[in-house]
Design an enzyme around this catalytic site. Structure first.
Site, PDB file in Angstrom:
ATOM      1  CG  ASP A 180      64.621  72.478  12.504  1.00 60.89           C
ATOM      2  OD1 ASP A 180      64.663  71.356  13.064  1.00 60.89           O
ATOM      3  OD2 ASP A 180      63.622  72.920  11.923  1.00 60.89           O
ATOM      4  CE  LYS A 235      60.163  65.351  25.293  1.00 59.44           C
ATOM      5  NZ  LYS A 235      59.976  65.470  26.728  1.00 59.44           N
ATOM      6  CG  ASP A 271      63.860  65.744  26.887  1.00 60.15           C
ATOM      7  OD1 ASP A 271      62.858  65.021  26.785  1.00 60.15           O
ATOM      8  OD2 ASP A 271      64.041  66.517  27.842  1.00 60.15           O
ATOM      9  N   GLY A 318      69.174  72.841  28.970  1.00 62.34           N
ATOM     10  CA  GLY A 318      70.520  72.275  29.075  1.00 62.34           C
ATOM     11  C   GLY A 318      70.795  71.308  30.210  1.00 62.34           C
TER      12      GLY A 318
HETATM   13  C1  LIG Z   1      61.851  69.206  26.698  1.00 64.30           C
HETATM   14  S1  LIG Z   1      62.930  70.341  25.971  1.00 64.30           S
HETATM   15  C2  LIG Z   1      64.511  69.642  26.320  1.00 64.30           C
HETATM   16  C3  LIG Z   1      64.950  69.780  27.733  1.00 64.30           C
HETATM   17  C4  LIG Z   1      66.388  69.317  27.915  1.00 64.30           C
HETATM   18  N1  LIG Z   1      66.524  67.878  27.783  1.00 64.30           N
HETATM   19  C5  LIG Z   1      66.954  69.713  29.248  1.00 64.30           C
HETATM   20  O1  LIG Z   1      67.287  68.813  30.017  1.00 64.30           O
HETATM   21  O2  LIG Z   1      67.109  70.893  29.513  1.00 64.30           O
HETATM   22  C6  LIG Z   1      62.751  69.990  24.276  1.00 64.30           C
HETATM   23  C7  LIG Z   1      63.606  70.854  23.381  1.00 64.30           C
HETATM   24  O3  LIG Z   1      63.546  70.320  22.062  1.00 64.30           O
HETATM   25  C8  LIG Z   1      63.759  71.411  21.188  1.00 64.30           C
HETATM   26  N2  LIG Z   1      63.402  71.036  19.822  1.00 64.30           N
HETATM   27  C9  LIG Z   1      62.189  70.652  19.360  1.00 64.30           C
HETATM   28  N3  LIG Z   1      62.240  70.437  18.034  1.00 64.30           N
HETATM   29  C10 LIG Z   1      63.520  70.668  17.648  1.00 64.30           C
HETATM   30  C11 LIG Z   1      64.183  70.627  16.399  1.00 64.30           C
HETATM   31  N4  LIG Z   1      63.541  70.294  15.268  1.00 64.30           N
HETATM   32  N5  LIG Z   1      65.500  70.942  16.351  1.00 64.30           N
HETATM   33  C12 LIG Z   1      66.148  71.311  17.482  1.00 64.30           C
HETATM   34  N6  LIG Z   1      65.560  71.375  18.692  1.00 64.30           N
HETATM   35  C13 LIG Z   1      64.259  71.051  18.782  1.00 64.30           C
HETATM   36  C14 LIG Z   1      62.901  72.504  21.787  1.00 64.30           C
HETATM   37  O4  LIG Z   1      63.299  73.766  21.322  1.00 64.30           O
HETATM   38  C15 LIG Z   1      63.136  72.288  23.282  1.00 64.30           C
HETATM   39  O5  LIG Z   1      64.115  73.155  23.773  1.00 64.30           O
END
Ligand SMILES: C[S@@+](CC[C@H](N)C(=O)[O-])C[C@H]1O[C@@H](n2cnc3c(N)ncnc32)[C@H](O)[C@@H]1O
Length: 245
Positions: A120, A184, A144, A81
């Protein structure tokens, strides 16, 4: 201004700490050592951010000015978050007047002013739910998202690229004219079709790698600035088609 924490340790915790050899596998020990010695991790703790990722967004913003003026922000792949924390702050979002919508399939502790959907993003219902949650036209879409790793590098790469592509199409569907999209991606991985689509829809499209993105990581960010608006992009496309005929 975002100051690079490299070389300085403002959390008061020593850098260069070692984790004792014990039950941990060597690879887990290396990860833990890198984590506790990472100045961005320490600075995130000090400044109340949930993740070091906060500094990636802040550093990109420092150079490219995407946060100032944003009134509504959508944060894709938001957990834990830190980007949502920043988004809530810059939009002056509150629970009474929420201006940030966030999605992740993982749980996320609540943040005041952030409407969080635990689902998702690839679920066909996600775009509509996000539009409902934001309650207005966003001027910034952040992603991200990184696909959970399978251990197979090429598969992981392709999955994250797919997330970036779906996020880009979503941004074009929801953004206000003049809005920005940040996502990203991976070095050398952005598909030509996706870049062309973004160039058609935004005034400027660039790749950026903030200092806080680990040098050894292939992570990059794709920044598309100045959304031309749905009408402008459609008429440009029609003109290009007519010229090609
Ligand atoms: C690098 S982390 C994000 C960190 C966030 N920007 C922060 O500042 O705290 C990437 C996130 O993308 C989520 N994610 C990946 N694929 C996803 C999807 N299909 N739907 C929702 N979330 C997804 C993962 O669960 C993970 O929590």
């Amino acid at each position: 201004m975002t100051k690079s924490p490299i070389g300085g340790n403002r959390s008061g915790r020593k850098l260069g700490q070692k984790v004792k050899k014990g039950k941990l596998k060597a690879s887990s020990r290396r990860w833990l050592e890198r984590h506790i010695n990472d100045p961005y991790v320490q600075r995130a703790q000090l400044e109340g951010y949930r993740a070091r990722a906060a500094f990636k967004l802040l550093e990109i913003d420092e150079k490219h000015k995407i946060l100032s003026g944003a009134r509504r922000i959508i944060d894709l792949g938001a957990a834990p978050g830190s980007w949502s924390q920043i988004a809530a702050k810059v939009t002056n979002s509150s629970d009474a007047d929420p201006r940030v919508a966030a999605i992740d399939f993982l749980e996320m502790d609540p943040i005041p002013g952030v409407r969080f959907l635990q689902m998702d993003f690839l679920d066909p219902q996600a775009p509509e739910k996000l539009k409902e949650a934001i309650g207005g036209t966003p001027d910034l879409v952040l992603s991200d998202m990184a696909a959970p790793t399978t251990g197979h590098r090429q598969t992981d790469h392709l999955r994250t690229m797919h997330l970036c592509e779906v996020a880009a199409h979503f941004a074009v569907e929801v953004l206000a004219k003049g809005g920005h999209f940040l996502a990203k991606t991976f070095q050398g991985g952005t598909e030509r079709d996706l870049l062309n689509m973004l160039k058609q829809n935004f005034r400027q499209v660039i790749h950026v790698k903030p200092a806080s993105s680990r040098a050894e990581s292939v992570e990059m960010f794709l920044l598309a600035k100045g959304f031309k608006g749905r009408d402008a992009a459609a008429s440009e496309e029609a003109a290009e088609d007519a010229a090609a005929e």
